[in-house]
Design a protein around this motif. Sequence first.
Motif, PDB file in Angstrom:
ATOM      1  N   ASN A 122       0.848  -1.202   0.000  1.00  0.00           N
ATOM      2  CA  ASN A 122       0.000   0.000   0.000  1.00  0.00           C
ATOM      3  C   ASN A 122       0.882   1.250   0.000  1.00  0.00           C
ATOM      4  OD1 ASN A 122      -1.845   2.108   0.678  1.00  0.00           O
ATOM      5  ND2 ASN A 122      -3.205   0.586   1.584  1.00  0.00           N
ATOM      6  N   LYS A 141     -14.369   5.007   1.318  1.00  0.00           N
ATOM      7  CA  LYS A 141     -14.451   3.602   0.900  1.00  0.00           C
ATOM      8  C   LYS A 141     -13.332   3.184  -0.044  1.00  0.00           C
ATOM      9  CE  LYS A 141     -19.526   3.583   1.223  1.00  0.00           C
ATOM     10  NZ  LYS A 141     -19.588   2.671   2.382  1.00  0.00           N
ATOM     11  N   ASN A 142     -12.614   4.180  -0.631  1.00  0.00           N
ATOM     12  CA  ASN A 142     -11.586   3.854  -1.623  1.00  0.00           C
ATOM     13  C   ASN A 142     -10.267   4.499  -1.207  1.00  0.00           C
ATOM     14  OD1 ASN A 142      -9.936   4.004  -4.171  1.00  0.00           O
ATOM     15  ND2 ASN A 142     -11.791   3.088  -5.042  1.00  0.00           N
ATOM     16  N   TRP A 143      -9.176   3.779  -1.423  1.00  0.00           N
ATOM     17  CA  TRP A 143      -7.873   4.304  -1.016  1.00  0.00           C
ATOM     18  C   TRP A 143      -7.523   5.595  -1.763  1.00  0.00           C
ATOM     19  CZ3 TRP A 143      -5.564   3.291   3.262  1.00  0.00           C
ATOM     20  CH2 TRP A 143      -5.720   2.047   3.871  1.00  0.00           C
ATOM     21  N   ASN A 144      -8.111   5.807  -2.974  1.00  0.00           N
ATOM     22  CA  ASN A 144      -7.778   7.041  -3.701  1.00  0.00           C
ATOM     23  C   ASN A 144      -8.356   8.282  -3.027  1.00  0.00           C
ATOM     24  OD1 ASN A 144     -10.491   7.016  -4.413  1.00  0.00           O
ATOM     25  ND2 ASN A 144     -10.129   6.413  -6.564  1.00  0.00           N
ATOM     26  N   GLN A 145      -9.253   8.116  -2.040  1.00  0.00           N
ATOM     27  CA  GLN A 145      -9.793   9.258  -1.297  1.00  0.00           C
ATOM     28  C   GLN A 145      -8.812   9.760  -0.233  1.00  0.00           C
ATOM     29  OE1 GLN A 145     -13.792   6.913  -0.763  1.00  0.00           O
ATOM     30  NE2 GLN A 145     -14.289   9.043  -0.349  1.00  0.00           N
ATOM     31  N   ALA A 149      -4.056   4.233  -4.122  1.00  0.00           N
ATOM     32  CA  ALA A 149      -4.470   3.714  -5.423  1.00  0.00           C
ATOM     33  C   ALA A 149      -5.991   3.610  -5.497  1.00  0.00           C
ATOM     34  CB  ALA A 149      -3.837   2.339  -5.634  1.00  0.00           C
ATOM     35  N   ASP A 150      -6.492   3.428  -6.732  1.00  0.00           N
ATOM     36  CA  ASP A 150      -7.931   3.234  -6.925  1.00  0.00           C
ATOM     37  C   ASP A 150      -8.272   1.795  -6.544  1.00  0.00           C
ATOM     38  OD1 ASP A 150     -10.532   3.245  -7.672  1.00  0.00           O
ATOM     39  OD2 ASP A 150     -10.166   3.294  -9.830  1.00  0.00           O
ATOM     40  N   ALA A 151      -8.577   1.590  -5.296  1.00  0.00           N
ATOM     41  CA  ALA A 151      -8.867   0.239  -4.786  1.00  0.00           C
ATOM     42  C   ALA A 151      -9.773   0.350  -3.571  1.00  0.00           C
ATOM     43  CB  ALA A 151      -7.571  -0.479  -4.406  1.00  0.00           C
ATOM     44  N   SER A 152     -10.723  -0.561  -3.483  1.00  0.00           N
ATOM     45  CA  SER A 152     -11.636  -0.560  -2.338  1.00  0.00           C
ATOM     46  C   SER A 152     -10.878  -0.843  -1.041  1.00  0.00           C
ATOM     47  CB  SER A 152     -12.728  -1.631  -2.539  1.00  0.00           C
ATOM     48  OG  SER A 152     -13.511  -1.332  -3.667  1.00  0.00           O
ATOM     49  N   GLY A 200      -5.856  -4.661  -0.041  1.00  0.00           N
ATOM     50  CA  GLY A 200      -6.637  -3.453   0.222  1.00  0.00           C
ATOM     51  C   GLY A 200      -7.035  -3.270   1.675  1.00  0.00           C
TER      52      GLY A 200
END
Length: 281
Positions: A122, A141-145, A149-152, A200
């Motif tokens: 990560n 809910k998503n790491w890109n927030q 990365a764009d992953a739940s 994730g």
Amino acid sequence: MVGEKMRIGGAAAALVLAAVLLGGCVSQPSDGKRETLRIEGSTTVFPIAQKAAEAYMNKNRNADIQVSATGSGAGITAVGQGRAGIGMSSRDIKSSEMTTYPDLRPVTVAKDGIALIVHKSNPVSALNLSQIRGIYNGTIKNWNQVGGADASIVVIGRDAASGTREFFWEHVMAKENFTEGMLEKNSNAAIKESVISTPGAIGYVGLGYVDSSVKALKISTSAGDVEASVANVLNGTYPISRSLYFITKGEPKGLAKKFIDFLLSAQGQKIVQDEGFVPIK
């Protein structure tokens, strides 16, 4: 034949000498009675109690100390009901528990930090408390927030019997509800194993469970990003830290008192430190 007797005699003398030497560092039962102590509770405190029990029994042959990791709530109930001589807890005793068992007496035996851990791959290295709360209440809910990365995000936490969960709920979640999607595990070790195998995932564990198999996130504060470490718990800069307790019913006595005194001694506090927790002395 004479030679055989001499060899046997020599061996017996060696055994006697070994017993004498061993007797110099091992306490023998003074009255021949075996003392038994049952300890139950927090999976966070468990490795400290287990190592300390092994060290104590090595020096005191009449002591039989049995340690079980059942969760803080179960440990407090066990000592309150008299099924255990010591309960282990990683949280304060609740007022409802004191009402049910008014004779409970907590003794602080160590301090600990709660580390947020993620998969080693990560890219996220630090989160602030608001972001952690958002992840655990389901707002994020998503790491890109949070810069990843764009992953739940796979949220992992402890079950209802856990003192670590109770502390996390009060001091990180500000008593907000956990997301319904949170996977509940019954021990620090189970959370760590899930994070290791799930790219994730995010989980929280006691500081003593952090090693190179997972990535511990820094906590972002107004003074900068703070690493989850013994040094930062000691100097008060790590924001998620707590006390760890041994709890007895009434004032400790007998083997329970002797074992608590041992854990609070220099040798006992060295065990606390060796297990990755923070000594109080």
